[in-house]
Write an enzyme that holds these catalytic residues in place. Structure first.
Site, short mmCIF file in Angstrom:
data_model
loop_
_atom_site.label_atom_id
_atom_site.label_comp_id
_atom_site.label_asym_id
_atom_site.label_seq_id
_atom_site.Cartn_x
_atom_site.Cartn_y
_atom_site.Cartn_z
N GLY A 133 -0.90 -9.25 9.60
CA GLY A 133 -1.40 -10.79 9.69
C GLY A 133 -2.61 -10.83 9.05
O GLY A 133 -3.61 -11.31 9.64
N SER A 177 -2.87 -12.43 5.09
CA SER A 177 -2.90 -13.42 4.11
C SER A 177 -2.58 -14.75 4.77
O SER A 177 -2.11 -14.65 5.64
CB SER A 177 -1.89 -12.91 2.99
N GLU A 209 -3.17 0.91 2.53
CA GLU A 209 -2.07 -0.05 2.02
C GLU A 209 -1.85 0.41 0.45
O GLU A 209 -0.67 0.03 -0.09
CB GLU A 209 -2.60 -1.29 2.48
#
Length: 389
Positions: free
Chosen positions: A137, A139, A254
């Site tokens: 959660g 962008s 990421e």
């Protein structure tokens, strides 16, 4: 190795241990079993498009989810390099790993590093068992790569927090259990301050998930509307106001993994199988050789980041470099495969056939250089890292 001693463009040289070789053979045998039962289809972008919770649970039974988590929290305690080998094999095979992907890649490590003991005891064993799936959660509509401009707010209440705002591109929010949400808790002159992270139950009252369909028609992403969602105090992740620091650390996980250069690898494998049936020209072999050399080089860089993370370093600039190089290679691979063998892409062709895989890769390719940060943002991170040193 520490964050203060790791130069911004230094990548540790990595030699995988013998245990990694044995592990690779075990994973390949497992993939063969799953391929025989029809769960591994060899599709590109399987870490985004391959949502199969049953596969995730079977993988977890082998100890291959939450591998880097400590054993006291249900993990395998095996480190990032051994996890790397497992991920590499699964992505190369196009295995359906998206159900547990975010939980394993970043939610678990983030909860381990920043969470309370109660959060660790609750979430980490469930993640390692393939029973608890997370979304990202971060962008928002006007805050993609510029996360410091998030507008989602968290207001303190008598019982905890109330979150209001909309998160965009929230992968899997329609099927996952929780999301780690970045929200503004305080107004400050420094826009990087006053941000905090929360663990939000995606089935809680006030959470409304609106589908965002890909060009292929697939439902993978969502607009996740938080309409006055009440979150207990115990679901604040880390300290109030530390959200920016936590998020930037999370992005190293990421941006640097094998998924940043292996998303389209199954298409390269399909091309080689097609060329086995006909004589390949010298030009075709040369172009394949160039792709393979680029792949190998980026893999070495990605392994270096995994080693740095294993040593407790914070390789933010290195991770950004891997992501920039890797996702540009993924787009180039699709274009090169089309040039070497101009087969018409057909999404309705036999599943697993070259025309079907080519269509799948083409329809997913617009997202390769966007998700996880655009190339322009990544180059800014790399530049700042160089300037600081």
């Amino acid at each position: 190795m520490s964050p203060s001693t790791l130069a911004p463009i230094a990548f540790p040289d990595v030699t995988l241990p013998e245990s990694a070789r044995r592990l690779r053979a075990e994973v390949r045998a497992f993939v063969d079993e799953e391929r025989a039962r029809g769960t591994v289809l060899g599709r590109p972008d399987s870490w985004l498009a391959g949502w199969d919770p049953g596969f995730s649970r079977r993988l977890a039974e082998r100890g291959w989810v939450g591998m880097a988590l400590p054993t006291e929290y249900g993990g395998a305690g095996r480190g990032f390099l051994e996890r790397y080998v497992v991920i590499e094999e699964l992505l190369a095979a196009g295995a359906p790993v998206s159900a547990h992907w975010v939980s394993d890649r970043q939610a678990g490590p983030s909860v381990l590093q920043h969470g309370t003991e109660e959060q660790r005891r609750f979430f980490l064993p469930r993640i390692a068992a393939g029973q608890c799936f997370f979304s990202i959660g971060m962008s928002e509509k006007s805050s993609g790569s510029d996360l410091a401009s998030v507008a989602t707010r968290a207001e303190h209440t008598a019982d905890g927090w109330r979150l209001t705002g909309t998160k965009m591109w929230t992968g899997g929010a329609h099927v996952n259990d929780y999301a780690i949400v970045l929200a503004r808790t305080d107004d400050t002159e420094d826009r990087h301050a006053g941000l905090s992270q929360f663990i939000v139950d995606l089935r809680a009252p006030g959470v409304r998930v609106e589908p965002i369909h890909l060009m292929s028609g697939e439902h993978r992403f969502n607009a996740c509307h938080l309409e006055g969602v009440d979150v207990p105090d115990g679901m604040l992740l880390g300290r109030r106001g530390d959200g920016w620091k936590q998020v930037t650390g999370e992005l190293a996980f990421e941006r640097s993994g094998p998924e940043r250069y292996l998303s389209t690898f199954p298409l390269l494998v399909s091309l080689l199988r097609e060329l086995e049936r006909r004589p390949a020209t010298a030009e075709q072999l040369t172009r394949i050789g160039i792709l393979t050399a680029r792949l190998h080089s980026i893999r070495r860089l990605s392994l270096g980041v995994a080693a740095a993370l294993d040593a407790g370093a914070a390789p933010d600039a290195q991770a950004a470099l891997v992501k920039d190089l890797g996702t540009r290679l993924e787009v180039a691979l699709v274009d090169t495969v089309r040039g070497i063998l101009p087969t018409p892409a057909d999404p309705h062709a036999t599943p697993g056939s070259h025309p079907e895989l080519l269509a799948f890769a083409l329809l997913h390719s617009p997202g390769y250089t966007l998700r996880g940060g655009t190339n322009e943002i990544l180059r800014g991170i790399i530049t700042r890292g160089l300037e600081q040193h």
